[in-house]
Design a protein around this motif. Structure first.
Motif, PDB file in Angstrom:
ATOM      1  N   ASP A  95     -72.884 -70.874 -26.817  1.00 23.78           N
ATOM      2  CA  ASP A  95     -71.683 -71.650 -27.118  1.00 23.78           C
ATOM      3  C   ASP A  95     -71.802 -72.966 -26.369  1.00 23.78           C
ATOM      4  OD1 ASP A  95     -69.164 -72.772 -27.372  1.00 23.78           O
ATOM      5  OD2 ASP A  95     -68.085 -70.929 -26.918  1.00 23.78           O
ATOM      6  N   PRO A  99     -69.365 -70.061 -31.406  1.00 19.34           N
ATOM      7  CA  PRO A  99     -70.311 -69.237 -30.644  1.00 19.34           C
ATOM      8  C   PRO A  99     -71.205 -68.419 -31.573  1.00 19.34           C
ATOM      9  CG  PRO A  99     -68.069 -69.026 -29.789  1.00 19.34           C
ATOM     10  CD  PRO A  99     -67.960 -69.733 -31.095  1.00 19.34           C
ATOM     11  N   GLN A 146     -74.502 -66.706 -17.235  1.00 19.06           N
ATOM     12  CA  GLN A 146     -73.811 -65.499 -16.794  1.00 19.06           C
ATOM     13  C   GLN A 146     -74.546 -64.286 -17.354  1.00 19.06           C
ATOM     14  OE1 GLN A 146     -69.770 -65.928 -18.144  1.00 19.06           O
ATOM     15  NE2 GLN A 146     -69.335 -67.657 -16.802  1.00 19.06           N
ATOM     16  N   GLN A 197     -69.681 -74.960 -25.545  1.00 21.16           N
ATOM     17  CA  GLN A 197     -68.545 -75.215 -24.659  1.00 21.16           C
ATOM     18  C   GLN A 197     -68.476 -74.253 -23.474  1.00 21.16           C
ATOM     19  OE1 GLN A 197     -66.881 -77.972 -25.389  1.00 21.16           O
ATOM     20  NE2 GLN A 197     -68.197 -78.120 -27.210  1.00 21.16           N
ATOM     21  N   GLN A 198     -69.342 -73.235 -23.452  1.00 18.74           N
ATOM     22  CA  GLN A 198     -69.291 -72.210 -22.415  1.00 18.74           C
ATOM     23  C   GLN A 198     -70.701 -71.978 -21.860  1.00 18.74           C
ATOM     24  OE1 GLN A 198     -66.522 -70.726 -21.301  1.00 18.74           O
ATOM     25  NE2 GLN A 198     -65.168 -71.744 -22.786  1.00 18.74           N
ATOM     26  N   PRO A 199     -70.789 -71.412 -20.646  1.00 24.80           N
ATOM     27  CA  PRO A 199     -72.123 -71.067 -20.136  1.00 24.80           C
ATOM     28  C   PRO A 199     -72.817 -70.064 -21.058  1.00 24.80           C
ATOM     29  CG  PRO A 199     -70.461 -70.904 -18.396  1.00 24.80           C
ATOM     30  CD  PRO A 199     -69.717 -71.083 -19.686  1.00 24.80           C
ATOM     31  N   ARG A 217     -74.234 -66.780 -22.037  1.00 28.15           N
ATOM     32  CA  ARG A 217     -73.902 -65.437 -21.567  1.00 28.15           C
ATOM     33  C   ARG A 217     -74.939 -64.449 -22.078  1.00 28.15           C
ATOM     34  NH1 ARG A 217     -67.779 -65.799 -23.551  1.00 28.15           N
ATOM     35  NH2 ARG A 217     -68.776 -67.397 -24.834  1.00 28.15           N
ATOM     36  N   SER A 231     -74.209 -76.866 -22.976  1.00 29.01           N
ATOM     37  CA  SER A 231     -73.285 -75.963 -22.296  1.00 29.01           C
ATOM     38  C   SER A 231     -73.307 -76.198 -20.793  1.00 29.01           C
ATOM     39  CB  SER A 231     -73.663 -74.512 -22.598  1.00 29.01           C
ATOM     40  OG  SER A 231     -74.906 -74.195 -22.021  1.00 29.01           O
ATOM     41  N   PRO A 232     -72.278 -75.683 -20.075  1.00 29.20           N
ATOM     42  CA  PRO A 232     -72.300 -75.768 -18.615  1.00 29.20           C
ATOM     43  C   PRO A 232     -73.569 -75.150 -18.044  1.00 29.20           C
ATOM     44  CG  PRO A 232     -70.140 -75.075 -19.380  1.00 29.20           C
ATOM     45  CD  PRO A 232     -71.038 -75.086 -20.585  1.00 29.20           C
ATOM     46  N   ARG A 249     -75.068 -64.872 -25.992  1.00 30.49           N
ATOM     47  CA  ARG A 249     -73.965 -65.556 -26.661  1.00 30.49           C
ATOM     48  C   ARG A 249     -74.070 -67.037 -26.327  1.00 30.49           C
ATOM     49  NH1 ARG A 249     -68.788 -62.276 -26.350  1.00 30.49           N
ATOM     50  NH2 ARG A 249     -69.943 -61.117 -27.945  1.00 30.49           N
TER      51      ARG A 249
END
Length: 319
Positions: A106, A69, A289, A108-110, A112, A284-285, A104
């Motif tokens: 990443d 990230p 968020q 692998q992640q939404p 942010r 990312s997804p 942020r």
């Protein structure tokens, strides 16, 4: 109107004044030295031959993904260019920070996003009254703002990893390059300010915004107490930009958009790193968020506000 002294300040400089003053004297060194810390985050800059076409459906063909990230400080200023000696706002003067947020990224992640209110009260050394966080840009540029937010939010010493200072011209250019943004406005917004050569004319309902209209939505401020509502409007814009960015026909536009951004923003990101972050966002997804730092209720018509009582560090989850 000059704000009165809040009873309780969530200060950054007041708790560690000596350490902060030392950081200010070494701000340039501090920002320059963070690059080596990312040697384990950024992969080799380019896995694709420079002349190779960008595949329509594979983000890693833009650039290698970051290996972890990445936290990015984004500062939107009220000037048309980063080098402008005067802002494009009222009252006239040096550029202010109109929007401050942490991203942020990443794969692998939404994505942010943390919005940091520019009306947050901070005490500067030698001052008898607090200043708004947004004014730190005038006081010490990105170095001062970077250090303040790190300690305010409770980030590790190596974060934010990178920063971007975004003038209004780049916002317009990027939106026009991506294509019109679809938003639903719950109210109409009109304002005309001849002194600033600034007009807002946005109608309620479903709208497709070009770059100039996106600037109007990001910029509109009904009165000095309207910053919380402006952040909500900026959330609409962030979500629309991310959705358009992830659209099926966008990947081929990204290298050109990076070229535009790289020439007109102030940043310590290289073009390869920009492309890497773009690839991570595409990978990312889909959802984004968005959160805001929690603020205490406003005291009367006082512009500056405090962090909500009882909050403990970190104010944003660590990596």
């Amino acid at each position: 109107m000059t704000p009165t002294q809040p009873k309780r300040l969530m200060t950054w400089l007041g708790r560690y004044p000596l350490r902060t003053l030392l950081r200010l004297s070494a701000a340039v060194v501090g920002l320059g030295a963070t690059g080596w810390m990312l040697s384990t985050v950024w992969p080799e800059p380019d896995q694709v031959a420079p002349a190779a076409p960008v595949a329509a459906d594979n983000p890693i063909n833009l650039a290698p993904l970051p290996l972890g990230p990445v936290t990015l400080l984004l500062v939107g200023i009220d000037a048309d260019q980063t080098g402008d000696p005067m802002n494009n706002a009222a009252p006239r003067g040096r550029a202010n920070a109109d929007a401050v947020m942490l991203l942020r990224v990443d794969a692998q992640q939404p994505l942010r996003v943390l919005q940091v209110p520019i009306e947050l009260a901070l005490q500067l050394p030698g001052q008898t009254t607090p200043s708004g966080l947004g004014s730190l840009w005038q006081e010490g540029g990105v170095a001062l703002l970077n250090d303040a937010i790190r300690e305010l939010v409770g980030l590790p010493a190596d974060q934010p990893h990178r920063y971007v200072v975004l003038p209004r011209r780049v916002l317009r250019s990027v939106v026009d390059g991506l294509g019109d943004l679809d938003v639903i406005l719950n109210a109409s917004f009109q304002r005309k300010d001849k002194a600033q050569n600034y007009t807002v004319n946005l109608q309620a309902g479903r709208q497709s915004l070009n770059g100039a209209q996106a600037e109007q939505l990001a910029r509109y401020l009904k009165d000095p107490l309207d910053d919380p509502n402006r952040r909500l409007r900026q959330q609409l814009l962030i979500r629309a930009v991310v959705e358009q960015f992830r659209g099926p026909r966008t990947m081929g536009k990204i290298p050109g958009l990076v070229d535009i951004a790289a020439s007109d923003v102030e940043t310590n990101l290289s073009k390869a790193e920009m492309l890497s972050l773009a690839a991570a966002i595409l990978s990312s997804p889909a959802s984004v968020q968005i959160k805001q730092l929690p603020l205490a209720k406003r005291a009367g018509k006082q512009v500056l506000r405090q962090i909500k009582a009882g909050e403990s560090l970190p104010l944003w989850p660590r990596l």
